[in-house]
Write a protein that holds these residues in place. Sequence first.
Motif, PDB file in Angstrom:
ATOM      1  N   LEU A  51     -45.870   5.216  11.870  1.00  0.00           N
ATOM      2  CA  LEU A  51     -45.079   5.174  10.646  1.00  0.00           C
ATOM      3  C   LEU A  51     -45.738   5.992   9.538  1.00  0.00           C
ATOM      4  CD1 LEU A  51     -42.681   4.008   9.048  1.00  0.00           C
ATOM      5  CD2 LEU A  51     -44.122   2.050   8.516  1.00  0.00           C
ATOM      6  N   ILE A  52     -47.037   5.889   9.405  1.00  0.00           N
ATOM      7  CA  ILE A  52     -47.746   6.661   8.382  1.00  0.00           C
ATOM      8  C   ILE A  52     -47.698   8.154   8.700  1.00  0.00           C
ATOM      9  CG2 ILE A  52     -50.040   7.113   7.407  1.00  0.00           C
ATOM     10  CD1 ILE A  52     -50.569   4.077   7.733  1.00  0.00           C
ATOM     11  N   LEU A  53     -47.858   8.498   9.969  1.00  0.00           N
ATOM     12  CA  LEU A  53     -47.892   9.903  10.370  1.00  0.00           C
ATOM     13  C   LEU A  53     -46.531  10.579  10.219  1.00  0.00           C
ATOM     14  CD1 LEU A  53     -49.837  11.984  11.517  1.00  0.00           C
ATOM     15  CD2 LEU A  53     -49.118  11.291  13.795  1.00  0.00           C
ATOM     16  N   PHE A  54     -45.456   9.877  10.541  1.00  0.00           N
ATOM     17  CA  PHE A  54     -44.107  10.450  10.482  1.00  0.00           C
ATOM     18  C   PHE A  54     -43.380  10.092   9.184  1.00  0.00           C
ATOM     19  CE2 PHE A  54     -44.883  10.881  14.962  1.00  0.00           C
ATOM     20  CZ  PHE A  54     -44.192  12.017  15.309  1.00  0.00           C
ATOM     21  N   ASN A  55     -44.072   9.589   8.190  1.00  0.00           N
ATOM     22  CA  ASN A  55     -43.480   9.161   6.932  1.00  0.00           C
ATOM     23  C   ASN A  55     -42.734  10.317   6.258  1.00  0.00           C
ATOM     24  OD1 ASN A  55     -42.908   7.997   4.500  1.00  0.00           O
ATOM     25  ND2 ASN A  55     -45.028   7.959   3.793  1.00  0.00           N
ATOM     26  N   PRO A  56     -41.417  10.180   6.001  1.00  0.00           N
ATOM     27  CA  PRO A  56     -40.676  11.277   5.359  1.00  0.00           C
ATOM     28  C   PRO A  56     -40.844  11.318   3.842  1.00  0.00           C
ATOM     29  CG  PRO A  56     -39.157   9.536   5.931  1.00  0.00           C
ATOM     30  CD  PRO A  56     -40.513   9.124   6.448  1.00  0.00           C
ATOM     31  N   VAL A  57     -41.285  10.234   3.224  1.00  0.00           N
ATOM     32  CA  VAL A  57     -41.423  10.192   1.769  1.00  0.00           C
ATOM     33  C   VAL A  57     -42.670  10.967   1.339  1.00  0.00           C
ATOM     34  CG1 VAL A  57     -41.649   8.692  -0.228  1.00  0.00           C
ATOM     35  CG2 VAL A  57     -40.224   7.989   1.687  1.00  0.00           C
ATOM     36  N   PHE A  58     -43.796  10.682   1.957  1.00  0.00           N
ATOM     37  CA  PHE A  58     -45.043  11.396   1.697  1.00  0.00           C
ATOM     38  C   PHE A  58     -45.479  12.039   3.020  1.00  0.00           C
ATOM     39  CE2 PHE A  58     -45.089   7.731  -1.230  1.00  0.00           C
ATOM     40  CZ  PHE A  58     -45.010   8.433  -2.423  1.00  0.00           C
ATOM     41  N   PRO A  59     -44.863  13.152   3.380  1.00  0.00           N
ATOM     42  CA  PRO A  59     -45.123  13.729   4.710  1.00  0.00           C
ATOM     43  C   PRO A  59     -46.556  14.241   4.872  1.00  0.00           C
ATOM     44  CG  PRO A  59     -43.702  15.172   3.417  1.00  0.00           C
ATOM     45  CD  PRO A  59     -43.915  13.938   2.609  1.00  0.00           C
ATOM     46  N   ILE A  60     -47.037  14.091   6.083  1.00  0.00           N
ATOM     47  CA  ILE A  60     -48.343  14.622   6.452  1.00  0.00           C
ATOM     48  C   ILE A  60     -48.075  15.905   7.236  1.00  0.00           C
ATOM     49  CG2 ILE A  60     -50.403  14.240   7.845  1.00  0.00           C
ATOM     50  CD1 ILE A  60     -50.087  11.263   7.258  1.00  0.00           C
TER      51      ILE A  60
END
Length: 133
Positions: free
Chosen positions: A58-67
């Motif tokens: 979820l953190i890696l694919f987060n669309p709000v704060f993308p990595i």
Amino acid sequence: MKPFLTFCALCCFIGIFRLPIEYYTFLRILVSIGALLVLYNTLSFKQHYFSIIFLVILILFNPVFPIYLYRKSVWIPIDTITGILFLLINFIEKLEQKKEEEITEETSEHSTPIHQRTVSRDRIINPKKPKKD
């Protein structure tokens, strides 16, 4: 939920190829929603090892704060592993449902219906002893 998780896995496998940036934005949103669903289910069933894994997804694919990792060679294994994990969760849920159905069938077969049960206080006992000849 199973078809959605299968769709998430399929989209992760398609993400291996060179596609326009819009697809990867769609993939981030889709995988984030799928990871949230799996995270909610694993936390409710107290499967903490899968919870940690899907929290990282979820953190890696987060669309709000993308990595952004900027290299396709880094994202290919991540997409592949994520797709495999979605299929694994889907397969594990199927096995758990089959086990629950078997347990439910076994308990329903062994229990007697309510109208056939007799409780000791409901039995009629003859207080007189039978006469012996």
